[in-house]
Design an enzyme around this catalytic site. Structure first.
Site, PDB file in Angstrom:
ATOM      1  N   ARG A  51       1.008  -1.623  -0.180  1.00  0.00           N
ATOM      2  CA  ARG A  51      -0.128   0.077   0.182  1.00  0.00           C
ATOM      3  C   ARG A  51       0.598   1.289  -0.091  1.00  0.00           C
ATOM      4  NH1 ARG A  51      -5.161  -2.567   1.607  1.00  0.00           N
ATOM      5  NH2 ARG A  51      -4.447  -4.649   2.107  1.00  0.00           N
ATOM      6  N   LYS A 105     -21.299   6.003  -1.338  1.00  0.00           N
ATOM      7  CA  LYS A 105     -23.174   6.840  -2.308  1.00  0.00           C
ATOM      8  C   LYS A 105     -23.767   5.133  -2.499  1.00  0.00           C
ATOM      9  CE  LYS A 105     -19.398   8.053  -3.704  1.00  0.00           C
ATOM     10  NZ  LYS A 105     -18.126   7.249  -4.444  1.00  0.00           N
ATOM     11  N   GLU A 129     -19.942  12.853   4.770  1.00  0.00           N
ATOM     12  CA  GLU A 129     -19.739  13.995   4.255  1.00  0.00           C
ATOM     13  C   GLU A 129     -19.173  13.165   2.571  1.00  0.00           C
ATOM     14  OE1 GLU A 129     -20.324  16.729   4.949  1.00  0.00           O
ATOM     15  OE2 GLU A 129     -20.182  17.255   2.691  1.00  0.00           O
ATOM     16  N   VAL A 132     -20.636  12.775  -0.842  1.00  0.00           N
ATOM     17  CA  VAL A 132     -21.507  13.037  -2.092  1.00  0.00           C
ATOM     18  C   VAL A 132     -20.313  14.031  -2.584  1.00  0.00           C
ATOM     19  CG1 VAL A 132     -23.526  14.334  -2.868  1.00  0.00           C
ATOM     20  CG2 VAL A 132     -23.606  12.781  -1.402  1.00  0.00           C
ATOM     21  N   GLY A 134     -17.014  14.386  -2.792  1.00  0.00           N
ATOM     22  CA  GLY A 134     -15.595  14.099  -2.196  1.00  0.00           C
ATOM     23  C   GLY A 134     -15.467  15.800  -0.875  1.00  0.00           C
ATOM     24  N   ILE A 136     -16.168  18.542  -1.504  1.00  0.00           N
ATOM     25  CA  ILE A 136     -17.591  19.627  -0.988  1.00  0.00           C
ATOM     26  C   ILE A 136     -18.304  19.393  -0.244  1.00  0.00           C
ATOM     27  CG2 ILE A 136     -18.679  20.902  -1.852  1.00  0.00           C
ATOM     28  CD1 ILE A 136     -17.883  19.956  -4.984  1.00  0.00           C
ATOM     29  N   LYS A 205     -25.205  10.056  -5.941  1.00  0.00           N
ATOM     30  CA  LYS A 205     -24.921  11.571  -5.173  1.00  0.00           C
ATOM     31  C   LYS A 205     -26.332  12.019  -5.170  1.00  0.00           C
ATOM     32  CE  LYS A 205     -19.937  10.658  -6.462  1.00  0.00           C
ATOM     33  NZ  LYS A 205     -19.053  11.601  -7.402  1.00  0.00           N
TER      34      LYS A 205
END
Ligand code: HSE
Length: 431
Positions: A51, A105, A129, A132, A134, A136, A205
């Site tokens: 990773r 989502k 949050e 939807v 990213g 914003i 979204k």
């Protein structure tokens, strides 16, 4: 100093971003919140996978149950992707009394009604949050900052990949395939970009935003969704000649009878509108509230750090909720709305592009079918420079009922002089 135990499920792009940014801004967050976050367990499918963000090996497990069973974990952050496994996991987390944060989502769009009901019964919040747009903060804005408002409309550019493709088709004249290839080579589109291209990522979204704004959970089977995969460069150029830009637009509106319209599809918007200037991978949400008026939110709708920013904001919400439990479960249903308008009943202006024989009388036949259906034409262009014999014909249609327009277009498509499947796109003037 209170320590808040976190169980992180999923350590992909966003999970790694949450870990990295929690570490990077640890001192700042601790000062701001008066509490510190401790990631106590990280569940991943494949323990051997390399990773890009590293975390102590002792944190990793492949057993999701360890996160649920650990009494020192108060908050579960679900960033796994998929639906069935996260659904079972989130149900268990709620039952165990843990706050849930998810960026998933598809999970919320398909199972939000059930999950928020469980959350309410258990008095546990679900925060989302990151699900939807990213980075914003549109969920908190709609839920809290604009709680005073009835939402007249919400319009969003909610998928960065498709917005990048449309921008390149519009500004550089690329065709769809070339623009998609470019988006993939730049790492914007997933290796399987199906949900980006077919409109469903944006639709998930839009379902979440519409449900939050209108207080009932919108069913995915009841909304109209079309992607950008059938758009041609010609459509983009014809729209531009008419003063419009084509965007994959989420349209969410309430009518005078409180019926709600939710659709996601390529839509012509005036090139002078602020949403037309949202380019590349950016997202934007433009909304109208009856109290606040018009508001615009613009930012990065995807990517490791912007999305992690939203997940960490939800962690801060969780810290507050743990300190002072409140009646916020992430979604509050009410019965002021509750009806979804069938797409056939939607009234809109339309763009209709046809490929027709270049013979006398063709325009009259087409106009006749539209006229018989009571559908008015506001302008017609027949662009020059195409092969002799067949020509594109573009008609702009006045406000008309979608169902009736589709019936008329089906009759037009059946005419012998019409040579290819017509393209019918809504035109949104925001009036
Ligand atoms: N693939 C999405 C986009 C981000 O391109 O906007 C995750 O929903």
């Amino acid at each position: 100093m209170e320590s808040i135990g976190i169980g992180l499920a999923g350590f992909g792009t966003v999970g790694g971003g949450v870990y990295k940014n929690l570490e990077a801004n640890r001192a700042l967050l601790t000062q701001r919140l008066g509490a510190s976050f401790e990631i106590r367990r990280i569940a991943v499918r494949d323990l051997s996978k390399l990773r890009p963000v590293s975390a102590p090996a002792s944190l990793f497990t492949s057993d999701l149950a360890e996160l649920i069973d650990d009494p020192a974990i108060q908050v579960i952050v679900e960033l796994m992707g998929g639906i069935e496994i996260p659904l079972a996991f989130v149900r268990k987390a709620i039952a165990a009394g843990k706050i849930v944060i998810t960026g998933n989502k598809a999970l919320l769009a398909e199972h939000g009604a059930e999950l928020f009901q469980l959350a309410r019964e258990r008095r546990i919040p679900i925060f989302y949050e990151a699900a939807v747009a990213g980075g914003i903060p549109i969920i908190k804005t709609v839920r809290e900052a604009f709680i005073a408002n009835r939402f007249e409309s919400i319009h969003g550019i909610l998928n960065g990949t498709s917005n990048y493709i449309l921008t390149r088709m519009t500004d550089a004249g690329l065709d769809f395939e070339a623009a998609l290839e470019e988006a993939q080579s730049l790492g914007y589109a997933e290796s399987d970009p199906t949900l980006d291209i077919n409109g469903w990522d944006a639709a998930h979204k839009a379902i979440i935003l519409a449900s939050l704004a209108y207080g009932f959970w919108v069913q995915s089977s009841d909304i109209y969704v079309a992607g950008i995969d059938r758009l041609t460069s010609d459509d983009i150029q014809f729209a531009a000649q008419l003063g419009y830009t084509i965007k994959l637009l989420a349209t969410i509106k309430a009518d005078a009878d409180n019926a709600i319209e939710v659709r996601v599809c390529p839509t012509l918007i005036p090139s002078s509108h602020v949403l037309a200037s949202v380019k590349g991978v950016f997202n934007a949400v433009w909304l109208r509230g009856d109290v606040v008026g018009e508001s615009l939110f613009y930012g990065r709708g995807a990517g490791q750090d912007p999305t992690a920013s939203s997940v960490i904001a939800d962690l801060a919400e969780s810290a507050i909720a743990l300190e002072s439990p409140r009646r916020c479960y992430g979604f509050t249903s009410h019965d002021l709305y509750g009806k979804l308008k069938p797409v056939e009943a939607v009234v809109s202006q339309f763009y209709l592009r046809l490929l027709v024989d270049d013979t006398p009388g063709v325009l009259a036949k087409i106009a006749g079918i539209l006229g018989d259906a009571g559908i008015g034409i506001s302008s017609v262009i027949q662009p020059e420079g195409h092969d002799a014999g067949q020509l594109p014909l573009v008609l702009m249609i006045h406000d008309a009922n979608y169902g009736r327009t589709c019936e008329a277009v089906a009759k037009i498509a059946a005419l012998a002089c019409v040579k290819a499947e017509p393209a019918l796109l809504p035109v949104e003037t925001f009036s």
